[in-house]
Design an enzyme around this catalytic site. Sequence first.
Site, mmCIF file in Angstrom:
data_model
loop_
_atom_site.group_PDB
_atom_site.id
_atom_site.type_symbol
_atom_site.label_atom_id
_atom_site.label_comp_id
_atom_site.label_asym_id
_atom_site.label_seq_id
_atom_site.Cartn_x
_atom_site.Cartn_y
_atom_site.Cartn_z
ATOM 1 N N HIS A 123 0.862 -1.181 0.000
ATOM 2 C CA HIS A 123 0.000 0.000 0.000
ATOM 3 C C HIS A 123 0.898 1.230 0.000
ATOM 4 C CE1 HIS A 123 -3.728 2.262 0.809
ATOM 5 N NE2 HIS A 123 -2.930 3.074 1.500
ATOM 6 N N CYS A 124 0.780 2.033 -1.037
ATOM 7 C CA CYS A 124 1.653 3.192 -1.216
ATOM 8 C C CYS A 124 0.966 4.438 -0.662
ATOM 9 C CB CYS A 124 1.983 3.385 -2.699
ATOM 10 S SG CYS A 124 3.096 4.773 -3.005
#
Length: 454
Positions: A123-124
């Site tokens: 998850h960026c």
Amino acid sequence: MHPILGRIAIGFVLFLIIFPILTCQIYIIWPWYGRELSVELITLLLPFNILAVMLLLNYYLCIVTDPGEVPDGWKPDTQSGEGYEVKRLTGCPRYCRTCEKFKPPRSHHCKQCNRCVLRMDHHCPWTNNCIGHFNYGHFIRFLFYVDVTCSYHLAMVSYRVMAASGRRYYDEPTGAELIFIILNYVFVIPVVLVVGAFSLYHFNSLSGNTTTIEGWEKDKAAMLRRHGKIEEVKFPYNLGVRRNIASILGNNPLLWCCPTVPPGTGLKYQLSVADEHHDWPPRDPTLANQPPFKLPDSPWTYENGDVNPNLRPSNGRLRGVNGNRHKSTQNPVSTLPPYHPDYEDPGVDAHPERPYSPDSDSDYSEEGYSGAVKVRRGSEGYEVRPVNRDQMLQEYVQDRINEAGRYQVYEPEHAPQSDEDFEEDEFEEDVDELSGEVGDAGEISDDDVPLALR
């Protein structure tokens, strides 16, 4: 991440991208070429702007492209020979209790997005989105264009600095140019170092067809292999460098730098020929003899299925007038000095516990449960009467002295004489002694008598 924080992160990244792109052209390169359009200037800036547009386009696609989620009602085909992943504890197909769906191969649940993501990499926070099957190619291209664009930018600015260091006076930068040259270096150099190292990691993962989560699993398998617990296990999704890149960026190498849709649905992936029956990630053999794990029907169970005996209500103890619950210990020790009015003998339980009754008021004050200090309750709580500690200490010492049988006090028979009476007695004794000596020796003259005695 909170949606507002995600938007702030995206705005910060856009500022880092747009500020060097615009300032280096408007305040550095354009004045250097005399603020006139020429073929040489177009040849220099056109590739740079194309790279900048591709950089922003792929960043936008990383943000808005859905990484992919598990369709409703999807179930793994256990009868086919394509293979499916099983849970290591139960040996059954992987199932997400949060989403209440089966997990396809290489999918994981994201706590930030609150869903299972196909081929989840990570998850960026800088895109406020998960990087999964359908946007991992955009993410790889975004990192690639960041590296290329920043390198082109540093080359242009450094070329301008080298030209200014020559002997031609008309190439010297102005004050504004010098400020923006420094700012561009400050913005771009850290980005090249940080994103460059991050890009090398993901380019290596792309060549091995490995996600970030699977990279951790490979490290754990390598540790078990070094300790001699398992034999060497080949990663089942490694198809070779060429096919690994094609599975993400497409089959046409000429379009690898252009935004394309990745092949496949993300629900199943091609395996290596020798790994038709794979077991990934490998399990520690020391845990093989353990019985299969079975989740209880209720979370409020304890080992043998009974209620946990250690569970107790948090408000089961009596509260005193000061709002604190009375705590009983094996060896109670008072934190107050003996002369304090609140001091009580540790051996005596001043606040015995008694069962809690829901009918009783939580702020009652009864005999035996209230403190020795008189308190008054106001609108903001309890107010304690202030005390004089010096006076308390003197009273405590005096009470100890007056206690019968504690000290042996010396009391003289006669009252002590004053200093003046003591001096007069000594003077009279000297006169008597002198008079006795005179009586024995006979009559004496006035010269023999001391002046003080005349």
